[in-house]
Design an enzyme around this catalytic site. Structure first.
Site, PDB file in Angstrom:
ATOM      1  N   ASN A   1       0.989  -1.272   0.029  1.00  0.00           N
ATOM      2  CA  ASN A   1      -0.143   0.114  -0.057  1.00  0.00           C
ATOM      3  C   ASN A   1       0.763   1.495   0.006  1.00  0.00           C
ATOM      4  OD1 ASN A   1      -1.372   2.336   1.298  1.00  0.00           O
ATOM      5  ND2 ASN A   1      -3.259   0.904   1.636  1.00  0.00           N
TER       6      ASN A   1
ATOM      7  N   HIS B   1       0.995   6.011   1.910  1.00  0.00           N
ATOM      8  CA  HIS B   1       1.858   7.113   2.888  1.00  0.00           C
ATOM      9  C   HIS B   1       2.957   7.756   2.358  1.00  0.00           C
ATOM     10  CE1 HIS B   1      -0.358   5.913   6.312  1.00  0.00           C
ATOM     11  NE2 HIS B   1       0.661   5.090   6.798  1.00  0.00           N
TER      12      HIS B   1
ATOM     13  N   ARG C   1      -9.555   8.318  -1.150  1.00  0.00           N
ATOM     14  CA  ARG C   1     -10.414   8.659  -0.223  1.00  0.00           C
ATOM     15  C   ARG C   1     -11.237   9.987  -0.675  1.00  0.00           C
ATOM     16  NH1 ARG C   1     -10.341   8.112   5.261  1.00  0.00           N
ATOM     17  NH2 ARG C   1      -9.028   6.251   6.113  1.00  0.00           N
TER      18      ARG C   1
ATOM     19  N   ARG D   1      -6.989  12.954   0.789  1.00  0.00           N
ATOM     20  CA  ARG D   1      -6.137  13.485   1.792  1.00  0.00           C
ATOM     21  C   ARG D   1      -4.729  12.790   1.298  1.00  0.00           C
ATOM     22  NH1 ARG D   1      -7.287  10.158   7.058  1.00  0.00           N
ATOM     23  NH2 ARG D   1      -9.359  11.055   6.984  1.00  0.00           N
TER      24      ARG D   1
ATOM     25  N   GLU E   1      -8.765   0.389  -3.058  1.00  0.00           N
ATOM     26  CA  GLU E   1      -9.385   0.592  -1.842  1.00  0.00           C
ATOM     27  C   GLU E   1     -10.349   1.842  -2.028  1.00  0.00           C
ATOM     28  OE1 GLU E   1      -7.327   0.854   1.998  1.00  0.00           O
ATOM     29  OE2 GLU E   1      -6.216  -1.037   1.296  1.00  0.00           O
TER      30      GLU E   1
ATOM     31  N   THR F   1      -6.781   6.471   9.872  1.00  0.00           N
ATOM     32  CA  THR F   1      -6.675   5.239   8.968  1.00  0.00           C
ATOM     33  C   THR F   1      -7.891   4.561   9.008  1.00  0.00           C
ATOM     34  OG1 THR F   1      -5.206   3.231   8.338  1.00  0.00           O
ATOM     35  CG2 THR F   1      -5.426   3.750  10.613  1.00  0.00           C
ATOM     36  N   THR F   2      -8.106   3.587   8.257  1.00  0.00           N
ATOM     37  CA  THR F   2      -9.294   2.881   8.464  1.00  0.00           C
ATOM     38  C   THR F   2      -9.646   1.769   9.466  1.00  0.00           C
ATOM     39  OG1 THR F   2      -9.047   2.272   6.053  1.00  0.00           O
ATOM     40  CG2 THR F   2     -10.790   1.091   6.918  1.00  0.00           C
TER      41      THR F   2
ATOM     42  N   GLU G   1     -10.772  -9.584   2.713  1.00  0.00           N
ATOM     43  CA  GLU G   1      -9.554  -9.321   3.237  1.00  0.00           C
ATOM     44  C   GLU G   1      -9.862  -9.060   5.090  1.00  0.00           C
ATOM     45  OE1 GLU G   1      -7.506  -5.557   2.038  1.00  0.00           O
ATOM     46  OE2 GLU G   1      -6.437  -5.268   3.840  1.00  0.00           O
TER      47      GLU G   1
ATOM     48  N   HIS H   1      -3.735  -4.695   7.729  1.00  0.00           N
ATOM     49  CA  HIS H   1      -3.893  -3.742   8.861  1.00  0.00           C
ATOM     50  C   HIS H   1      -3.163  -3.919   9.942  1.00  0.00           C
ATOM     51  CE1 HIS H   1      -5.274  -0.060  10.689  1.00  0.00           C
ATOM     52  NE2 HIS H   1      -6.172   0.233   9.562  1.00  0.00           N
ATOM     53  N   GLY H   2      -2.004  -2.805  10.108  1.00  0.00           N
ATOM     54  CA  GLY H   2      -1.145  -2.829  11.177  1.00  0.00           C
ATOM     55  C   GLY H   2       0.092  -3.945  11.274  1.00  0.00           C
TER      56      GLY H   2
ATOM     57  N   GLY I   1       1.239  -1.401   4.298  1.00  0.00           N
ATOM     58  CA  GLY I   1       1.364  -0.028   4.001  1.00  0.00           C
ATOM     59  C   GLY I   1       2.448   0.611   5.097  1.00  0.00           C
ATOM     60  N   HIS I   2       2.072   0.841   6.081  1.00  0.00           N
ATOM     61  CA  HIS I   2       2.770   1.773   7.186  1.00  0.00           C
ATOM     62  C   HIS I   2       3.893   1.304   7.378  1.00  0.00           C
ATOM     63  CE1 HIS I   2       3.276   4.726  10.287  1.00  0.00           C
ATOM     64  NE2 HIS I   2       3.769   3.962  10.776  1.00  0.00           N
TER      65      HIS I   2
HETATM   66  N1  PXP Z   1      -5.906  -3.073   4.199  1.00  0.00           N
HETATM   67  C1  PXP Z   1      -6.780  -1.994   4.370  1.00  0.00           C
HETATM   68  C2  PXP Z   1      -8.234  -2.386   3.922  1.00  0.00           C
HETATM   69  C3  PXP Z   1      -6.354  -0.782   4.844  1.00  0.00           C
HETATM   70  O1  PXP Z   1      -7.374   0.162   4.885  1.00  0.00           O
HETATM   71  C4  PXP Z   1      -5.099  -0.592   4.906  1.00  0.00           C
HETATM   72  C5  PXP Z   1      -4.618   0.832   5.609  1.00  0.00           C
HETATM   73  O2  PXP Z   1      -4.519   1.493   4.612  1.00  0.00           O
HETATM   74  C6  PXP Z   1      -4.174  -1.709   5.170  1.00  0.00           C
HETATM   75  C7  PXP Z   1      -4.404  -2.920   4.697  1.00  0.00           C
HETATM   76  C8  PXP Z   1      -2.914  -1.505   5.370  1.00  0.00           C
HETATM   77  O3  PXP Z   1      -2.579  -1.070   6.658  1.00  0.00           O
HETATM   78  P1  PXP Z   1      -1.196  -0.751   7.312  1.00  0.00           P
HETATM   79  O4  PXP Z   1      -0.970   0.755   6.408  1.00  0.00           O
HETATM   80  O5  PXP Z   1      -1.203  -0.564   8.719  1.00  0.00           O
HETATM   81  O6  PXP Z   1      -0.186  -1.524   6.794  1.00  0.00           O
END
Ligand code: PXP
Length: 238
Positions: free
Chosen positions: A7, A10, A45, A49, A70, A100-101, A151, A191-192, A213-214
């Site tokens: 992702n 960022h 989004r 942003r 997404e 974030t989501t 997911e 996520h995370g 992503g992050h």
């Molecule tokens: N999957 C989805 C659906 C998300 O919304 C996000 C955050 O944008 C991620 C994965 C990736 O999350 P992270 O940035 O914490 O790795």
């Protein structure tokens, strides 16, 4: 074997911090692909942003692996998806005030709406994934509305404050993946996730792909995008 989708939101967040043109998210996406990512993910989004419409158009042109858009399942976003034709859309919940989501999508309470939105995407040759909490109700709902993929939200797992909590959440994800597979759905997660907690998620049977992503962009600041992606793939493989 579980694959990695990167992702790049960022990178755009950093660009928007100065409202200029750098860093360029498209460059990051291409480097991630070269380093072994099987897909590029971006979240367009409502408030633009980070990723904007121009980024999405360029990504569609240059990404040769898989483009995962997404988005909230709003009329505006559905029509953008029809125009751009990403390989995959991932429906996510979206609130303006969130960083974030947060949390998964409530598919179960919106069956009619999502059946329609999914059918529209499928008509245009776009696969559909739903970002949901790892629970049976939402998985069955995703199957009912015609999803290709679920997911599974790994946020609670990633934020666990001790081993017992983490193990509990891992088990929930494992069971959810089983239920989804039985329901005929493909399974991904995200996520995370980071370099330390990613491996057990990749050991879940049928875990096709994870989306990160992050953690990758944060590491890329110090070691570069290429190394950050390669190091994540190494952490996934153990
Ligand atoms: N999957 C989805 C659906 C998300 O919304 C996000 C955050 O944008 C991620 C994965 C990736 O999350 P992270 O940035 O914490 O790795």
């Amino acid at each position: 074997m579980t694959n990695l989708a990167v992702n790049i939101d960022h990178i755009a967040t950093l660009r928007e911090a100065r409202g200029g043109t750098e860093p360029e998210p498209i460059t990051g996406a291409l480097l991630a692909e070269l380093a072994g990512a099987v897909g590029i993910v971006c979240h367009l989004r409502e408030d633009r942003r980070h990723i904007n419409d121009r980024d999405l158009r360029l990504l569609r042109d240059v990404i040769h692996s898989k483009l995962d858009l997404e988005m909230a399942a709003t009329e505006e976003m559905l029509s953008i998806a029809i125009d751009i034709v990403p390989d995959l859309v991932t429906f996510v919940p979206e609130k303006r005030e969130e960083l974030t989501t947060e949390g998964g999508l409530n598919v179960a309470d919106n069956i009619h709406y999502f059946t329609n939105a999914t059918a529209i995407m499928r008509e245009h040759g776009i696969e559909v994934s739903f970002f949901i909490e790892p629970n049976e109700l939402q998985i069955e709902a995703a199957a009912t509305v015609g999803a290709d993929i679920v997911e599974l939200h790994t946020g609670i797992y990633s934020n666990a404050i001790n081993a017992a909590e983490r193990d509990f959440e891992l088990r929930r994800l494992l069971e959810a993946a089983e239920i989804a597979t039985e329901a005929g759905l493909r399974v991904t997660a995200g996520h995370g996730l980071d370099y330390r907690n990613v491996r057990p998620i990749c050991q879940i049977p049928n875990m096709e792909e994870i989306s990160i992503g992050h953690a990758i962009i944060a590491r890329a600041v110090f070691v570069g995008m290429d190394q950050a992606v390669r190091q994540m793939i190494a952490a996934m493989r153990g």
